[in-house]
Design a protein around this motif. Structure first.
Motif, PDB file in Angstrom:
ATOM      1  N   UNK A   1      25.773   4.129 -26.785  1.00 12.38           N
ATOM      2  CA  UNK A   1      26.565   4.186 -25.553  1.00 12.38           C
ATOM      3  C   UNK A   1      26.011   5.268 -24.629  1.00 12.38           C
ATOM      4  N   UNK A   2      25.687   6.421 -25.166  1.00 13.10           N
ATOM      5  CA  UNK A   2      25.109   7.504 -24.364  1.00 13.10           C
ATOM      6  C   UNK A   2      23.721   7.112 -23.849  1.00 13.10           C
ATOM      7  N   UNK A   3      22.944   6.425 -24.666  1.00 13.41           N
ATOM      8  CA  UNK A   3      21.626   5.952 -24.240  1.00 13.41           C
ATOM      9  C   UNK A   3      21.753   5.010 -23.049  1.00 13.41           C
ATOM     10  N   UNK A   4      22.689   4.071 -23.108  1.00  9.21           N
ATOM     11  CA  UNK A   4      22.912   3.156 -21.993  1.00  9.21           C
ATOM     12  C   UNK A   4      23.398   3.902 -20.755  1.00  9.21           C
ATOM     13  N   UNK A   5      24.260   4.872 -20.950  1.00  4.95           N
ATOM     14  CA  UNK A   5      24.792   5.660 -19.843  1.00  4.95           C
ATOM     15  C   UNK A   5      23.681   6.420 -19.117  1.00  4.95           C
ATOM     16  N   UNK A   6      22.836   7.117 -19.862  1.00  4.51           N
ATOM     17  CA  UNK A   6      21.742   7.880 -19.254  1.00  4.51           C
ATOM     18  C   UNK A   6      20.735   6.937 -18.587  1.00  4.51           C
TER      19      UNK A   6
ATOM     20  N   UNK B   1       0.842  -1.180   0.000  1.00  2.00           N
ATOM     21  CA  UNK B   1       0.000   0.000   0.000  1.00  2.00           C
ATOM     22  C   UNK B   1       0.884   1.240   0.000  1.00  2.00           C
ATOM     23  N   UNK B   2       0.249   2.366  -0.259  1.00  2.00           N
ATOM     24  CA  UNK B   2       0.943   3.653  -0.173  1.00  2.00           C
ATOM     25  C   UNK B   2       2.075   3.801  -1.170  1.00  2.00           C
ATOM     26  N   UNK B   3       3.231   4.218  -0.657  1.00  4.45           N
ATOM     27  CA  UNK B   3       4.387   4.510  -1.503  1.00  4.45           C
ATOM     28  C   UNK B   3       4.956   3.266  -2.184  1.00  4.45           C
ATOM     29  N   UNK B   4       4.582   2.093  -1.725  1.00  2.00           N
ATOM     30  CA  UNK B   4       5.048   0.869  -2.377  1.00  2.00           C
ATOM     31  C   UNK B   4       4.518   0.772  -3.809  1.00  2.00           C
ATOM     32  N   UNK B   5       3.412   1.445  -4.093  1.00  2.00           N
ATOM     33  CA  UNK B   5       2.909   1.483  -5.469  1.00  2.00           C
ATOM     34  C   UNK B   5       3.929   2.166  -6.384  1.00  2.00           C
ATOM     35  N   UNK B   6       4.499   3.282  -5.917  1.00  2.00           N
ATOM     36  CA  UNK B   6       5.523   3.960  -6.709  1.00  2.00           C
ATOM     37  C   UNK B   6       6.757   3.089  -6.855  1.00  2.00           C
ATOM     38  N   UNK B   7       7.181   2.433  -5.770  1.00  2.00           N
ATOM     39  CA  UNK B   7       8.364   1.565  -5.824  1.00  2.00           C
ATOM     40  C   UNK B   7       8.159   0.446  -6.842  1.00  2.00           C
ATOM     41  N   UNK B   8       6.981  -0.131  -6.853  1.00  2.00           N
ATOM     42  CA  UNK B   8       6.688  -1.201  -7.814  1.00  2.00           C
ATOM     43  C   UNK B   8       6.664  -0.652  -9.239  1.00  2.00           C
ATOM     44  N   UNK B   9       6.035   0.503  -9.436  1.00  2.00           N
ATOM     45  CA  UNK B   9       6.016   1.138 -10.757  1.00  2.00           C
ATOM     46  C   UNK B   9       7.436   1.421 -11.246  1.00  2.00           C
ATOM     47  N   UNK B  10       8.262   2.005 -10.385  1.00  2.00           N
ATOM     48  CA  UNK B  10       9.636   2.349 -10.756  1.00  2.00           C
ATOM     49  C   UNK B  10      10.428   1.100 -11.117  1.00  2.00           C
ATOM     50  N   UNK B  11      10.293   0.050 -10.314  1.00  2.00           N
ATOM     51  CA  UNK B  11      11.042  -1.179 -10.565  1.00  2.00           C
ATOM     52  C   UNK B  11      10.622  -1.833 -11.881  1.00  2.00           C
ATOM     53  N   UNK B  12       9.338  -1.879 -12.143  1.00  2.00           N
ATOM     54  CA  UNK B  12       8.854  -2.508 -13.377  1.00  2.00           C
ATOM     55  C   UNK B  12       9.251  -1.668 -14.589  1.00  2.00           C
ATOM     56  N   UNK B  13       9.148  -0.347 -14.486  1.00  2.00           N
ATOM     57  CA  UNK B  13       9.538   0.524 -15.594  1.00  2.00           C
ATOM     58  C   UNK B  13      11.011   0.347 -15.950  1.00  2.00           C
ATOM     59  N   UNK B  14      11.874   0.409 -14.956  1.00  2.00           N
ATOM     60  CA  UNK B  14      13.306   0.260 -15.214  1.00  2.00           C
ATOM     61  C   UNK B  14      13.607  -1.148 -15.721  1.00  2.00           C
ATOM     62  N   UNK B  15      12.935  -2.152 -15.166  1.00  2.00           N
ATOM     63  CA  UNK B  15      13.167  -3.532 -15.598  1.00  2.00           C
ATOM     64  C   UNK B  15      12.788  -3.711 -17.067  1.00  2.00           C
ATOM     65  N   UNK B  16      11.649  -3.159 -17.474  1.00  2.00           N
ATOM     66  CA  UNK B  16      11.230  -3.287 -18.870  1.00  2.00           C
ATOM     67  C   UNK B  16      12.176  -2.550 -19.816  1.00  2.00           C
ATOM     68  N   UNK B  17      12.608  -1.357 -19.433  1.00  2.00           N
ATOM     69  CA  UNK B  17      13.565  -0.628 -20.269  1.00  2.00           C
ATOM     70  C   UNK B  17      14.904  -1.357 -20.343  1.00  2.00           C
ATOM     71  N   UNK B  18      15.331  -1.942 -19.235  1.00  2.00           N
ATOM     72  CA  UNK B  18      16.578  -2.717 -19.231  1.00  2.00           C
ATOM     73  C   UNK B  18      16.441  -3.950 -20.111  1.00  2.00           C
ATOM     74  N   UNK B  19      15.295  -4.587 -20.058  1.00  2.00           N
ATOM     75  CA  UNK B  19      15.050  -5.749 -20.920  1.00  2.00           C
ATOM     76  C   UNK B  19      15.113  -5.347 -22.389  1.00  2.00           C
ATOM     77  N   UNK B  20      14.559  -4.196 -22.727  1.00  2.00           N
ATOM     78  CA  UNK B  20      14.616  -3.713 -24.113  1.00  2.00           C
ATOM     79  C   UNK B  20      16.055  -3.410 -24.529  1.00  2.00           C
ATOM     80  N   UNK B  21      16.815  -2.729 -23.668  1.00  2.00           N
ATOM     81  CA  UNK B  21      18.223  -2.444 -23.977  1.00  2.00           C
ATOM     82  C   UNK B  21      19.020  -3.730 -24.137  1.00  2.00           C
ATOM     83  N   UNK B  22      18.790  -4.669 -23.240  1.00  2.00           N
ATOM     84  CA  UNK B  22      19.508  -5.946 -23.294  1.00  2.00           C
ATOM     85  C   UNK B  22      19.172  -6.702 -24.572  1.00  2.00           C
TER      86      UNK B  22
END
Length: 171
Positions: A92-97, A52-73
Motif C-alpha cells: 500500500x505504501x509502495x503504491x502511495x509513493x 526535440x529538446x525537453x520533449x525527450x525528458x517528457x517522453x522518458x518520464x511518461x515511459x518510465x512511469x507507464x512501465x512502473x505502473x504496468x508492473x504494479x498493475x
C-alpha cells in the motif's frame, strides 16, 4: 455468534496463477487501467511525431512511469506483490509513493513541457500555413498527461485514505 470471515488476501505465492478479480473491480484497479491507457496515449503521441529538446525528458518520464505502473498493475492483478523483496510487505505504501511522487510529479512536469511546446507551436495551426505542424500532437499529449496526472492524484489519495484508516491492503 460467529465472527465475520477475514478479508481476502493475495493468492498464495506458490499457487497457480489466477487473476485477483477483487483488485480489478476496486477503485485502484480501475484507476490503474485509466492511467495505463492515458499514459500510453501520451507517449505514443509524442513518439509518433518529431520531437526535440525537453520533449525527450517528457517522453522518458511518461515511459518510465507507464512501465512502473504496468508492473504494479500486473503484480497486483496476479496477487504476487508478496514476491517483491522489501516492497511487497509495504504494498500500500509502495503504491502511495509511486502515485504521488512519480505519477503526479513526473506527469505534471511532462504535461507542463508539452503544454509549453504546444504554446510555442500555436502559430502553425493557422489556415494557409504550409509547414508540418506539431501543435496538435503536443496539445494532445499535454491533455493526456494532465488527465493522467489527475488519475495518479486520485489513486494516491485513495491509497492515502486507506493508510490513514490503518488498512494494510490495496483493496
Amino acid at each position: 455468534p460467529a465472527a465475520p470471515p477475514p478479508p481476502p488476501g493475495p493468492p498464495s505465492a506458490r499457487g497457480s496463477l489466477s487473476l485477483h478479480r477483487a483488485y480489478l473491480r476496486s477503485p485502484l484497479g480501475l484507476l490503474r487501467l485509466g492511467q495505463l491507457a492515458l499514459g500510453a496515449a501520451f507517449w505514443v503521441t509524442v513518439a509518433a511525431h518529431k520531437y526535440e529538446g525537453a520533449a525527450h525528458f517528457a517522453l522518458f518520464a511518461a515511459v518510465l512511469v507507464w512501465l512502473l505502473t504496468l508492473a504494479l498493475f500486473g503484480l497486483s492483478l496476479l496477487g504476487r506483490w508478496t514476491l517483491v523483496p522489501w516492497l511487497g510487505s509495504r504494498w500500500l505504501l509502495t503504491n502511495l509513493v509511486h502515485d504521488l511522487a512519480l505519477g503526479v510529479g513526473l506527469y505534471a512536469a511532462a504535461t507542463g513541457i508539452m503544454g509549453y511546446k504546444a504554446g510555442r507551436k500555436s502559430y502553425c495551426n493557422l489556415p494557409g500555413y504550409s509547414q508540418h505542424c506539431l501543435y496538435g500532437a503536443y496539445l494532445s499529449a499535454s491533455i493526456c498527461g494532465g488527465i493522467a496526472a489527475c488519475l495518479y492524484l486520485f489513486s494516491g489519495l485513495y491509497c492515502l485514505s486507506r493508510r490513514c484508516r490503518d488498512q494494510r491492503d490495496i483493496i
